[in-house]
Enzyme design. Structure first.
Site: not given
Length: 157
Positions: A44, A48, A117, A120
């Site tokens: 994650e 991101d 989450d 990502e």
């Protein structure tokens, strides 16, 4: 390991290392039921960063006359939790998540934070498995309508 063929078909991406996809789908709650289980939080983190870079570069490229503030606002609206959860819903990511029994009972498959989450983490997994070009292709396809919204003067979110 469960077959993830239908998911990979929806993603239009086939993982060379299926364990990377499995890790992206493993919610942190699983750690409460199994000792020493890895989860998707590191992916994650990576996803991101990859997402921010690709969206920023594409906004910069597509909108050469927009100022930094406008581009920043557009990016923030495109990659906020709710927008990412919507992306996850579009590819039916919730049904693929590996959750603890408690998280399952408490609606984890539909929770915006869990979906965002996982989305990502999926981006991080595609980046590690296939490289920058593959993840960029996936992100630009997923976010194409949101870019059109920016072009129309709307900050979609």
């Amino acid at each position: 390991m469960p077959s993830r063929g239908p998911l990979q078909k929806r993603l239009d991406y086939s993982f060379k290392k299926p364990e990377t996809l499995e890790l992206a789908l493993t919610h942190p709650s699983v750690n409460h039921e199994r000792s020493e289980t890895l989860n998707n939080q590191r992916l994650e983190f990576l996803g991101d960063a990859v997402l921010q870079l690709i969206i920023s570069a594409e906004l910069y490229r597509q909108f050469p006359t927009r100022d930094e503030g406008t581009l920043s606002k557009a990016r923030a609206r495109m990659v906020n939790r709710d927008a990412l959860a919507e992306q996850a819903v579009q590819i039916k990511l919730g049904k693929e998540l590996m959750l603890s029994r408690g998280e399952e009972r408490n609606g984890g498959r539909e929770r915006a934070s869990a979906l965002a989450d996982a989305f990502e983490a999926l981006l991080g997994a595609i980046f590690l498995d296939g490289g920058f070009v593959k993840v960029k292709k996936f992100i630009l396809k997923q976010f194409s309508e949101r870019f059109e919204g920016v072009d129309a003067g709307r900050h979609v979110g």
